[in-house]
Each structure stands twice: as C-alpha cells, then as structure tokens.
Scaffold this motif. Structure first.
Motif, mmCIF file in Angstrom:
data_model
loop_
_atom_site.group_PDB
_atom_site.id
_atom_site.type_symbol
_atom_site.label_atom_id
_atom_site.label_comp_id
_atom_site.label_asym_id
_atom_site.label_seq_id
_atom_site.Cartn_x
_atom_site.Cartn_y
_atom_site.Cartn_z
ATOM 1 N N VAL A 23 0.835 -1.207 0.000
ATOM 2 C CA VAL A 23 0.000 0.000 0.000
ATOM 3 C C VAL A 23 0.870 1.259 0.000
ATOM 4 C CG1 VAL A 23 -1.621 1.337 1.405
ATOM 5 C CG2 VAL A 23 -2.019 -1.090 1.040
ATOM 6 N N TYR A 30 -5.045 6.528 -3.569
ATOM 7 C CA TYR A 30 -5.261 5.084 -3.509
ATOM 8 C C TYR A 30 -5.077 4.576 -2.081
ATOM 9 C CZ TYR A 30 -5.598 4.241 -8.524
ATOM 10 O OH TYR A 30 -6.025 4.203 -9.827
ATOM 11 N N GLN A 31 -4.119 5.144 -1.357
ATOM 12 C CA GLN A 31 -3.925 4.754 0.035
ATOM 13 C C GLN A 31 -5.141 5.113 0.881
ATOM 14 O OE1 GLN A 31 -0.220 6.204 1.643
ATOM 15 N NE2 GLN A 31 0.964 5.394 -0.090
ATOM 16 N N TRP A 34 -7.809 2.626 0.107
ATOM 17 C CA TRP A 34 -7.509 1.345 0.765
ATOM 18 C C TRP A 34 -7.951 1.374 2.221
ATOM 19 C CZ3 TRP A 34 -6.506 -3.580 0.180
ATOM 20 C CH2 TRP A 34 -5.942 -4.294 1.223
ATOM 21 N N LYS A 35 -7.683 2.487 2.913
ATOM 22 C CA LYS A 35 -8.088 2.602 4.308
ATOM 23 C C LYS A 35 -9.609 2.538 4.430
ATOM 24 C CE LYS A 35 -7.618 5.542 8.388
ATOM 25 N NZ LYS A 35 -8.704 4.849 8.991
ATOM 26 N N ASN A 38 -10.808 -1.038 3.822
ATOM 27 C CA ASN A 38 -10.582 -1.844 5.021
ATOM 28 C C ASN A 38 -11.662 -1.595 6.066
ATOM 29 O OD1 ASN A 38 -8.398 -3.638 4.956
ATOM 30 N ND2 ASN A 38 -6.957 -1.945 4.997
ATOM 31 N N LEU A 56 -9.100 -9.096 0.346
ATOM 32 C CA LEU A 56 -8.210 -7.943 0.479
ATOM 33 C C LEU A 56 -7.044 -8.025 -0.502
ATOM 34 C CD1 LEU A 56 -8.135 -7.585 4.366
ATOM 35 C CD2 LEU A 56 -9.233 -6.050 2.741
ATOM 36 N N LEU A 60 -6.365 -5.234 -3.358
ATOM 37 C CA LEU A 60 -5.074 -4.552 -3.423
ATOM 38 C C LEU A 60 -4.417 -4.767 -4.789
ATOM 39 C CD1 LEU A 60 -3.042 -2.805 -2.012
ATOM 40 C CD2 LEU A 60 -2.082 -4.837 -0.943
ATOM 41 N N LEU A 63 -6.076 -2.346 -7.112
ATOM 42 C CA LEU A 63 -5.575 -0.990 -6.898
ATOM 43 C C LEU A 63 -4.173 -0.812 -7.479
ATOM 44 C CD1 LEU A 63 -6.803 -0.239 -3.255
ATOM 45 C CD2 LEU A 63 -7.822 0.498 -5.411
ATOM 46 N N GLU A 64 -3.326 -1.814 -7.301
ATOM 47 C CA GLU A 64 -1.969 -1.727 -7.847
ATOM 48 C C GLU A 64 -1.985 -1.657 -9.369
ATOM 49 O OE1 GLU A 64 0.620 -4.129 -4.480
ATOM 50 O OE2 GLU A 64 -0.402 -5.260 -6.044
ATOM 51 N N CYS A 85 -17.755 -2.328 -1.444
ATOM 52 C CA CYS A 85 -17.323 -3.326 -0.462
ATOM 53 C C CYS A 85 -18.435 -4.311 -0.129
ATOM 54 C CB CYS A 85 -16.846 -2.639 0.814
ATOM 55 S SG CYS A 85 -15.342 -1.686 0.584
#
Length: 115
Positions: A23, A30-31, A34-35, A38, A56, A60, A63-64, A85
C-alpha cells in the motif's frame, strides 16, 4: 502454515505487513481508498478475519494494477466505496459474525419450538 501460527494469528500478521508494504507504494488517493475499503470490509469478517484475506489481496491487486495504469481512483471504485465493499463481500460469500449469530439463534428457536 503450522498450528501455532494459526492459533496465534502470526500468519495473518505477516500478510498484513506485506499488504501495508504494498500500500505504501500506491499514490496517496489510492492509500486513502484502501483505508476506507478496510473500514467497510471488516464488518463482513468471521471471528478471525481469515475469510477476508483473499478478498483484500484481490482488491489490493486491483488498486496496484489501476494505479500502474494511472487511472483516477473514482473511475476505478466509483463514488460509493461502501457499496463496492458490500457487493464485493456478498459476491465472495463473506458472511459477518452477525450473520452467523443470527443463523445460530434462528436454529435454536426452531429447535425449541419443535419444528
């Protein structure tokens, strides 16, 4: 995975550290996404959270890949991250602990009523 790691959760700790390292390589937006992902996915976990690890990892990876293509995060996830989600957890079959407790309660009521 050995028994001790499974009981103590060491295996999941290692995976989370690997996730966090991945991350940190993502752009700031994007970070943040991600939070938020989660935060919205954890209510769908079982008691240990092991059922969310493949989900997850897949998110991820998405996202990458999209960060590498330089797509805006809104284009990837849309404006409703909570809905994303929920749909993701529902499609993957991740039931929350509340779903399990509800099912257990219903089964107990049925047994007591003799049906």
């Amino acid at each position: 995975m050995n028994f001790w790691d499974k009981i103590t959760g060491n295996d999941m700790t290692k995976e989370f550290k690997a996730f966090e390292a991945r991350v940190k390589k993502l752009p700031a937006d994007y970070q943040a996404a991600w939070k938020e992902i989660n935060d919205h996915l954890w209510p769908h976990s079982d008691f240990t959270g092991r059922n969310l690890m493949p989900i997850l990892d897949g998110v991820l990876g998405l996202l990458e890949e999209t960060a590498g293509d330089e797509q805006p995060i809104q284009e990837v996830l849309g404006d409703d991250i909570k809905g994303f989600c929920s749909a993701l957890a529902g499609e993957e079959g991740a039931k929350s602990y509340r779903d399990n407790w509800r099912k257990q309660l219903n089964n107990n009521v049925v047994k007591k009523l003799g049906k």
